[in-house]
Scaffold this motif. Sequence first.
Motif, PDB file in Angstrom:
ATOM      1  N   SER A 180      47.053  42.439  27.897  1.00 41.04           N
ATOM      2  CA  SER A 180      48.419  42.985  27.871  1.00 41.04           C
ATOM      3  C   SER A 180      49.250  42.472  29.039  1.00 41.04           C
ATOM      4  O   SER A 180      50.471  42.296  28.906  1.00 41.04           O
ATOM      5  CB  SER A 180      48.368  44.515  27.907  1.00 41.04           C
ATOM      6  N   GLY A 181      48.611  42.210  30.168  1.00 42.42           N
ATOM      7  CA  GLY A 181      49.329  41.656  31.307  1.00 42.42           C
ATOM      8  C   GLY A 181      49.372  40.143  31.274  1.00 42.42           C
ATOM      9  O   GLY A 181      50.393  39.524  31.610  1.00 42.42           O
ATOM     10  N   GLN A 182      48.293  39.530  30.854  1.00 45.25           N
ATOM     11  CA  GLN A 182      48.235  38.070  30.802  1.00 45.25           C
ATOM     12  C   GLN A 182      49.231  37.487  29.802  1.00 45.25           C
ATOM     13  O   GLN A 182      49.743  36.386  30.003  1.00 45.25           O
ATOM     14  CB  GLN A 182      46.806  37.632  30.441  1.00 45.25           C
TER      15      GLN A 182
ATOM     16  N   GLU B 287      46.461  34.148  40.940  1.00 44.85           N
ATOM     17  CA  GLU B 287      46.218  35.531  40.521  1.00 44.85           C
ATOM     18  C   GLU B 287      46.952  35.841  39.226  1.00 44.85           C
ATOM     19  O   GLU B 287      48.165  35.677  39.133  1.00 44.85           O
ATOM     20  CB  GLU B 287      46.686  36.487  41.620  1.00 44.85           C
ATOM     21  N   VAL B 288      46.214  36.238  38.214  1.00 45.45           N
ATOM     22  CA  VAL B 288      46.820  36.681  36.957  1.00 45.45           C
ATOM     23  C   VAL B 288      46.305  38.087  36.648  1.00 45.45           C
ATOM     24  O   VAL B 288      45.266  38.501  37.170  1.00 45.45           O
ATOM     25  CB  VAL B 288      46.476  35.725  35.781  1.00 45.45           C
ATOM     26  N   PRO B 289      47.005  38.837  35.803  1.00 40.66           N
ATOM     27  CA  PRO B 289      46.551  40.188  35.459  1.00 40.66           C
ATOM     28  C   PRO B 289      45.158  40.180  34.831  1.00 40.66           C
ATOM     29  O   PRO B 289      44.695  39.167  34.307  1.00 40.66           O
ATOM     30  CB  PRO B 289      47.622  40.668  34.465  1.00 40.66           C
ATOM     31  N   ARG B 290      44.485  41.311  34.855  1.00 39.54           N
ATOM     32  CA  ARG B 290      43.115  41.413  34.338  1.00 39.54           C
ATOM     33  C   ARG B 290      43.067  41.525  32.821  1.00 39.54           C
ATOM     34  O   ARG B 290      42.148  40.984  32.171  1.00 39.54           O
ATOM     35  CB  ARG B 290      42.420  42.632  34.967  1.00 39.54           C
TER      36      ARG B 290
ATOM     37  N   GLN C  99      41.004  35.523  33.823  1.00 40.93           N
ATOM     38  CA  GLN C  99      41.257  35.904  35.211  1.00 40.93           C
ATOM     39  C   GLN C  99      40.334  35.154  36.167  1.00 40.93           C
ATOM     40  O   GLN C  99      40.762  34.678  37.228  1.00 40.93           O
ATOM     41  CB  GLN C  99      41.071  37.408  35.395  1.00 40.93           C
TER      42      GLN C  99
ATOM     43  N   THR D 248      52.181  38.219  29.365  1.00 43.50           N
ATOM     44  CA  THR D 248      53.544  38.157  29.906  1.00 43.50           C
ATOM     45  C   THR D 248      53.602  37.319  31.184  1.00 43.50           C
ATOM     46  O   THR D 248      54.664  37.170  31.773  1.00 43.50           O
ATOM     47  CB  THR D 248      54.071  39.570  30.212  1.00 43.50           C
ATOM     48  N   ALA D 249      52.458  36.779  31.595  1.00 44.08           N
ATOM     49  CA  ALA D 249      52.421  35.977  32.820  1.00 44.08           C
ATOM     50  C   ALA D 249      53.005  34.588  32.574  1.00 44.08           C
ATOM     51  O   ALA D 249      53.031  34.098  31.437  1.00 44.08           O
ATOM     52  CB  ALA D 249      50.984  35.848  33.317  1.00 44.08           C
TER      53      ALA D 249
ATOM     54  N   SER E 128      39.566  38.234  28.458  1.00 44.74           N
ATOM     55  CA  SER E 128      40.540  38.295  29.547  1.00 44.74           C
ATOM     56  C   SER E 128      39.869  38.163  30.909  1.00 44.74           C
ATOM     57  O   SER E 128      40.480  37.677  31.874  1.00 44.74           O
ATOM     58  CB  SER E 128      41.351  39.586  29.479  1.00 44.74           C
TER      59      SER E 128
END
Length: 243
Positions: A119-121, A113-116, A104, A123-124, A100
Amino acid sequence: MTAAMTEAIGRIQTIRTTIEQLSGASTARAASTADTTAGAANTDFSALLNKALSSAGAAQSSGVAGSEGVTGTAVKDAAMKYIGVPYVFGGEDANGMDCSGLVQRVYADLGIEVPRLVSGQMTAGTPVASLAEAQPGDLIVTDNAEHIVIYAGDNKVIHAPYEGRTVSYVDRWFDESDIVTIRRIVPTETANTASLGSGAIPGQRLDLQALLGSITGQQTNSSTMNESLLAAARAAMLGGGTR
């Protein structure tokens, strides 16, 4: 919304107002068949302008903020620069990175900018239905959402595997059934790489091409849609560029 988009939409709205005024004048002179035809042509053109305007905002909601103008090929190229960097859990730079962290870092290099974390990436951006529809730059989440790779096209991926390995460009080893989700961060490649004027609205090419085609096709039937209006509309659609 970017300054270029704001300026382009302003130009489009000005032209739309002009067309509506011309259409109104044509209706007032509706005693002749020629004027009736002109009014219908202007109405159709105005409807196409409305469609382009309404879809402009929708285009901005797809992908991730800052992704306008970035292609999937650019994402792949940015990721290739890190081939050989050692896997380091929690790492996110050229000294070492995990899966991940690679994602990023690559997108950050392109100003996106994407989540770190995975789990966040995961849903991006927007979902991609299947591997068959994946394009370079898409993110593919596997291993029960514990691993993420960057799709590079031609069934190849770029990823940071695990401890003891380095960032690698390899053949896809997983099947469709192993995929948790595929996410598209940048606009679809084919809608992003054709030639456009510098002020054009990203993602609106098909609507705008249809619009310009309609203008050209209707011009011979409309007594009020003259060459100067066509030129102004073309400039607004393509940000001052030429086709």
